[in-house]
Design a protein around this motif. Structure first.
Motif, PDB file in Angstrom:
ATOM      1  N   PHE A 171       0.830  -1.204   0.000  1.00  0.00           N
ATOM      2  CA  PHE A 171       0.000   0.000   0.000  1.00  0.00           C
ATOM      3  C   PHE A 171       0.862   1.250   0.000  1.00  0.00           C
ATOM      4  O   PHE A 171       1.862   1.346   0.715  1.00  0.00           O
ATOM      5  CB  PHE A 171      -0.933   0.012   1.213  1.00  0.00           C
ATOM      6  N   ARG A 172       0.473   2.196  -0.842  1.00  0.00           N
ATOM      7  CA  ARG A 172       1.154   3.476  -0.870  1.00  0.00           C
ATOM      8  C   ARG A 172       0.797   4.276   0.385  1.00  0.00           C
ATOM      9  O   ARG A 172      -0.197   4.006   1.042  1.00  0.00           O
ATOM     10  CB  ARG A 172       0.770   4.267  -2.126  1.00  0.00           C
ATOM     11  N   LYS A 173       1.606   5.294   0.675  1.00  0.00           N
ATOM     12  CA  LYS A 173       1.401   6.164   1.846  1.00  0.00           C
ATOM     13  C   LYS A 173       1.329   5.354   3.132  1.00  0.00           C
ATOM     14  O   LYS A 173       0.600   5.709   4.065  1.00  0.00           O
ATOM     15  CB  LYS A 173       0.133   7.010   1.666  1.00  0.00           C
ATOM     16  N   LYS A 174       2.042   4.208   3.138  1.00  0.00           N
ATOM     17  CA  LYS A 174       2.094   3.334   4.318  1.00  0.00           C
ATOM     18  C   LYS A 174       0.709   2.890   4.776  1.00  0.00           C
ATOM     19  O   LYS A 174       0.473   2.658   5.955  1.00  0.00           O
ATOM     20  CB  LYS A 174       2.824   4.036   5.460  1.00  0.00           C
ATOM     21  N   GLY A 175      -0.212   2.776   3.819  1.00  0.00           N
ATOM     22  CA  GLY A 175      -1.548   2.296   4.140  1.00  0.00           C
ATOM     23  C   GLY A 175      -2.532   3.385   4.510  1.00  0.00           C
ATOM     24  O   GLY A 175      -3.714   3.093   4.764  1.00  0.00           O
ATOM     25  N   ASP A 176      -2.074   4.637   4.583  1.00  0.00           N
ATOM     26  CA  ASP A 176      -3.003   5.740   4.854  1.00  0.00           C
ATOM     27  C   ASP A 176      -3.950   5.919   3.665  1.00  0.00           C
ATOM     28  O   ASP A 176      -3.579   5.645   2.525  1.00  0.00           O
ATOM     29  CB  ASP A 176      -2.255   7.048   5.095  1.00  0.00           C
ATOM     30  N   LYS A 177      -5.129   6.416   3.949  1.00  0.00           N
ATOM     31  CA  LYS A 177      -6.124   6.552   2.889  1.00  0.00           C
ATOM     32  C   LYS A 177      -5.940   7.830   2.084  1.00  0.00           C
ATOM     33  O   LYS A 177      -5.528   8.872   2.608  1.00  0.00           O
ATOM     34  CB  LYS A 177      -7.535   6.512   3.482  1.00  0.00           C
ATOM     35  N   TYR A 178      -6.244   7.718   0.792  1.00  0.00           N
ATOM     36  CA  TYR A 178      -6.344   8.877  -0.084  1.00  0.00           C
ATOM     37  C   TYR A 178      -7.746   9.451   0.071  1.00  0.00           C
ATOM     38  O   TYR A 178      -8.720   8.706   0.226  1.00  0.00           O
ATOM     39  CB  TYR A 178      -6.152   8.476  -1.543  1.00  0.00           C
TER      40      TYR A 178
END
Length: 329
Positions: A171-178
């Motif tokens: 996951f991009r952004k370490k799994g943080d949501k867009y």
């Protein structure tokens, strides 16, 4: 269920059997219908069947009859004709973004729109050997959620992932949501893309829908477009998805005459084509110059040449030299 209860369903069962068992090549007689109704525990007389058929005609079912030694009845037309259903089956089977599981589910539903015999002919549709299908089972519902968000002028949130060399999700952004403002869905090169707008960056971004997970509508209105009147999603997707990003430049390209179909497929029949010489033609087109644009050109080898501007000529030459350098000892 007793016979008295079943009798109330007689018209529905008659509708069911006509839709499922009849078409222009497969018919039923009144005696066939009486026998079939008996299987459901329903008794019927010939006169009542005639009355029921007339009622179904008034309801809108296109029941036709054909006389030979007997009078044969069949459903003559449906909401979807067989060739249309075949096209739908082809589209589902050939769609990369629809998983194998969902493809099978959709095709079974499509088959239910035809008679049983016609449904058998749908099995002979296009089968693409080793067809690559998406492995994200949620894409079907992601698309529906995005359409809902666009219709309700809401933002959406989601996690976005890539695959590593072990074919595992990262996951991009370490799994943080867009959190984005959805404005359109574009289906390009067999993939669905979500087109979003950001006021912060005053620009559009796109995401592969099959690489989105845990998508949710949030109670926040979308960022407004800076100039709605002049935003053309069709033009945007044609420019960005055809050549993926980069600075927009008017370029002159020369192609061998054998490539006219490839050029029209890419840029459309509206493209202006000029004769360069007996063997070549020239086009002028505004494209987003990028590595993907150069990759598209390079597939044609020496049958294509960038004529102008010189800056793009130099960029393409450098791109080719970088590829060549990989193979130097």
């Amino acid at each position: 269920m007793g016979k008295s209860s079943n009798q109330k369903l007689k018209l529905l069962y008659l509708l069911k059997m006509l839709n499922e068992k009849t078409d222009e090549d497969n018919t039923m007689t009144i005696n066939d219908m009486i026998a079939e109704l008996d299987r459901y525990g329903i008794t019927a007389e010939r006169k009542s069947i005639y009355d029921d058929l007339e009622a179904l005609r008034h309801y809108g079912l296109d029941i036709a009859s054909r006389k030979s030694k007997t009078t044969d009845y069949f459903v003559a037309s449906r909401l979807f004709e067989l060739p249309e259903l075949k096209l739908l089956v082809d589209a589902v089977q050939c769609s990369k973004f629809v998983t194998h599981k969902k493809s099978n589910e959709l095709i079974k539903k499509i088959e239910s729109l035809a008679s049983h015999q016609q449904a058998q002919s749908l099995h002979r549709q296009v089968y693409v050997s080793n067809r690559v299908k998406t492995i994200n089972e949620s894409i079907y519902y992601n698309v529906d959620s995005i359409h809902e968000a666009i219709a309700e002028n809401k933002k959406v949130s989601f996690k976005y992932f890539d695959f590593d060399i072990k074919k595992e999700k990262v996951f991009r952004k370490k799994g943080d949501k867009y959190i984005v403002s959805p404005y359109a869905l574009s289906w390009d090169d067999e993939n669905y893309y979500l087109v979003t707008f950001s006021t912060k960056y005053n620009d559009f971004t796109h995401y592969r829908v099959d690489r989105m997970s845990e998508i949710e509508l949030i109670e926040e209105q979308r960022d407004p477009l800076p100039d709605k009147e002049h935003f053309d999603i069709a033009e945007y997707t044609k420019k960005v998805f055809n050549m993926f990003g980069g600075e927009e430049v008017m370029v002159q390209l020369q192609f061998d005459n054998s490539l006219v179909n490839a050029v029209i497929d890419r840029f459309g029949k509206e493209i202006m084509i000029g004769k360069s010489d007996d063997d070549n033609f020239t086009i002028w087109i505004k494209v987003a110059v990028s590595s993907t644009f150069f990759a598209w050109l390079s597939q044609f080898g020496n049958k294509v040449k960038v004529r102008s501007p010189q800056t793009v000529v130099n960029q393409y030459k450098n791109c080719l030299m970088e590829i060549f350098s990989v193979y130097e000892d």
